[in-house]
Scaffold this active site. Structure first.
Site, mmCIF file in Angstrom:
data_model
loop_
_atom_site.group_PDB
_atom_site.id
_atom_site.type_symbol
_atom_site.label_atom_id
_atom_site.label_comp_id
_atom_site.label_asym_id
_atom_site.label_seq_id
_atom_site.Cartn_x
_atom_site.Cartn_y
_atom_site.Cartn_z
ATOM 1 N N THR A 24 0.822 -1.225 0.000
ATOM 2 C CA THR A 24 0.000 0.000 0.000
ATOM 3 C C THR A 24 0.850 1.267 0.000
ATOM 4 O OG1 THR A 24 -0.129 -0.118 2.405
ATOM 5 C CG2 THR A 24 -1.961 -1.089 1.180
ATOM 6 N N GLY A 25 2.174 1.131 0.066
ATOM 7 C CA GLY A 25 3.056 2.302 0.063
ATOM 8 C C GLY A 25 3.372 2.764 -1.356
ATOM 9 N N LEU A 85 8.988 -4.602 1.213
ATOM 10 C CA LEU A 85 8.997 -3.132 1.151
ATOM 11 C C LEU A 85 8.366 -2.508 2.392
ATOM 12 C CD1 LEU A 85 7.823 -2.572 -2.555
ATOM 13 C CD2 LEU A 85 10.075 -3.195 -1.689
ATOM 14 N N ALA A 102 7.733 -1.040 5.981
ATOM 15 C CA ALA A 102 8.623 -0.440 6.984
ATOM 16 C C ALA A 102 7.939 0.770 7.614
ATOM 17 C CB ALA A 102 9.927 0.025 6.341
ATOM 18 N N GLN A 103 8.415 1.170 8.803
ATOM 19 C CA GLN A 103 8.173 2.533 9.289
ATOM 20 C C GLN A 103 9.275 3.306 8.593
ATOM 21 O OE1 GLN A 103 8.038 5.804 9.999
ATOM 22 N NE2 GLN A 103 9.649 5.466 11.484
ATOM 23 N N THR A 163 18.580 0.953 2.132
ATOM 24 C CA THR A 163 18.505 2.399 1.911
ATOM 25 C C THR A 163 19.847 3.111 2.024
ATOM 26 O OG1 THR A 163 17.672 4.455 2.903
ATOM 27 C CG2 THR A 163 17.835 2.583 4.360
ATOM 28 N N GLU A 182 20.191 5.678 3.612
ATOM 29 C CA GLU A 182 20.294 6.170 4.988
ATOM 30 C C GLU A 182 21.303 5.348 5.791
ATOM 31 O OE1 GLU A 182 18.618 8.805 6.944
ATOM 32 O OE2 GLU A 182 18.720 9.482 4.884
ATOM 33 N N TYR A 211 15.928 4.913 12.286
ATOM 34 C CA TYR A 211 15.521 4.286 11.018
ATOM 35 C C TYR A 211 16.744 3.684 10.312
ATOM 36 C CZ TYR A 211 14.251 3.967 6.061
ATOM 37 O OH TYR A 211 14.084 3.537 4.777
ATOM 38 N N LYS A 227 17.411 -0.254 9.480
ATOM 39 C CA LYS A 227 17.617 -0.733 8.100
ATOM 40 C C LYS A 227 18.951 -1.467 7.958
ATOM 41 C CE LYS A 227 14.057 0.250 5.471
ATOM 42 N NZ LYS A 227 13.357 -0.752 4.669
#
Ligand code: NAP
Ligand code: F7E
Length: 325
Positions: A13-14, A83, A85-86, A128, A130, A152, A156
């Site tokens: 749904t993202g 896929l 995630a917060q 990511t 990040e 985050y 990850k």
């Protein structure tokens, strides 16, 4: 055409979930997705890309291993894309434990569900840029050491190493895509590009005067989500699992991204943007710049949408959306 293949997507749904599901439906896959229960509907992106009635949604949550096992037993997928995630860095300081449970432990839950159901299924982990955080090299590639700067990023990094470890320990076909920022008209409103393009539309249409932002000197390597989901799929088509950096190879300040967005509707960002320290982060990732050479050489993948094209696409979509309210 891969007519008989089945894929299972967490986070369907993202933003990326919607584009990836559309790509796989168009390739002839039978697509299943994990649907986390919320009190209001979350399927608007799947509706937007026009595939809601062509996929199967299965109730479950990344923090509930039993629900993942049940979902995999129903879907029997050949390919699994994690896929879910917060995914908002800003919130990860306010909800660090939830971020760890979903974004880190959630990965092990999916990997365990695969081991317990069908270890021959191929696995993609949404890693990511990040993870590079406080960058150790001017342009980051698969060999660059990691230095995450947020709960985050830390979560990850756990998910990335869990993926590598399950590949090495159990010979799973598990790949990690280290994706740099990618955006689209389906981007969540809290992320800076979408916050800007939505505000540009509201300001142009007289519904808002100012836009409050944080560190506009931060630099990001921004691409289009529609291009990036192709790379996810390509990774799972390779004979050997591996890790890939997916990026454009160009970095731009938030300030210049604002300039592009406001100029597209004939406005000057300096007349509207104000700085609000509330949007500063406890630890910032000042600059990210990816090196996608390996993805180009091995996957034949290359970003095809420029930042100008991406931001103008997003402003146009928001002008349409805000104009219709
Ligand atoms: P997004 O729009 O925030 O989507 C996140 C998805 O995860 C949503 O479908 C959400 O469901 C689902 N989710 C959240 N908590 C869950 C839980 N406990 N159980 C099951 N599902 C849950 O993220 P995105 O931009 O599409 O990114 C996709 C993935 O790539 C994420 O893992 C993100 O961290 C990673 N990533 C993104 C970027 C980027 O620039 N976009 C770059 C690198 C990596 P609801 O709709 O119900 O909330
Ligand atoms: O921030 C600065 C902010 O929230 C980008 C996620 O998809 O990409 C995303 O993480 C930059 C940061 O994305 C505001 O400080 C200034 O330097 O759009 P963002 P992000 O943190 O880079 C990575 C690759 C992911 O994996 C994540 O899931 O913009 N910035 N002013 C601001 N950011 C926000 N959100 N809001 C501001 O007002």
């Amino acid at each position: 055409m891969t007519a008989s293949k089945r894929a299972f997507i967490t986070g369907i749904t993202g933003q990326d979930g919607a584009y990836l599901a559309k790509l796989l439906v168009d390739k002839g896959y039978e697509v299943f997705g994990l649907l986390a229960r919320r009190s209001t509907s979350t399927v608007w992106r799947l509706d937007y890309v026009g595939i809601l009635d062509q996929i199967t949604l299965i109730d479950g949550d990344l923090t509930d291993l039993s629900s993942l096992i049940r979902a995999l037993k129903i879907a029997k997928p050949h390919e699994i894309y994690n896929l879910g995630a917060q995914s908002f860095v800003g919130s990860s300081w306010d909800q660090p434990i939830l971020t760890g449970q979903v974004t880190a432990i959630g990965v092990t839950n999916v990997l365990e569900a695969i081991r317990l159901t069908d270890p021959s299924a191929r696995f993609y982990q949404a890693s990511t840029s990040e993870m590079f955080g406080l960058i150790q090299k001017e342009q980051q590639d698969e060999q660059t050491p990691f230095y995450p700067r947020s709960p985050y990023g830390v979560a990850k990094l756990y998910g990335h190493w869990a993926t590598v470890n399950y590949r090495e320990s159990f010979k799973l076909h598990a790949s990690s895509g280290i994706l740099f920022n990618h955006e689209s008209p389906l981007r969540g409103i809290e992320f800076v590009t979408r916050k800007v393009t939505d505000a540009v539309a509201r300001i142009k249409l007289g519904k808002q005067q100012q836009l409050a932002l944080g560190n506009i000197d931060a630099k990001r390597d921004w691409g289009f989500a529609g291009d990036y989901v192709e790379a996810m799929w390509l990774m799972l088509q390779q004979e050997q699992p591996d890790d890939y950096v997916i990026a454009t190879g160009i970095t731009t300040t938030v300030r210049d991204m604002c300039r592009i967005a406001f100029e597209h509707v004939g406005l000057n960002y300096e007349d509207h943007v104000v700085i609000d320290p509330r949007y500063y982060r406890p630890a910032e990732v000042e600059v990210l710049l990816g090196n996608p050479a390996k993805a180009q050489a091995k996957l034949g993948w290359k970003a095809t949408t420029t930042l100008d094209q991406l931001i103008t696409m997003m402003v146009d979509a928001d002008m349409k959306r805000v104009g219709a309210i």
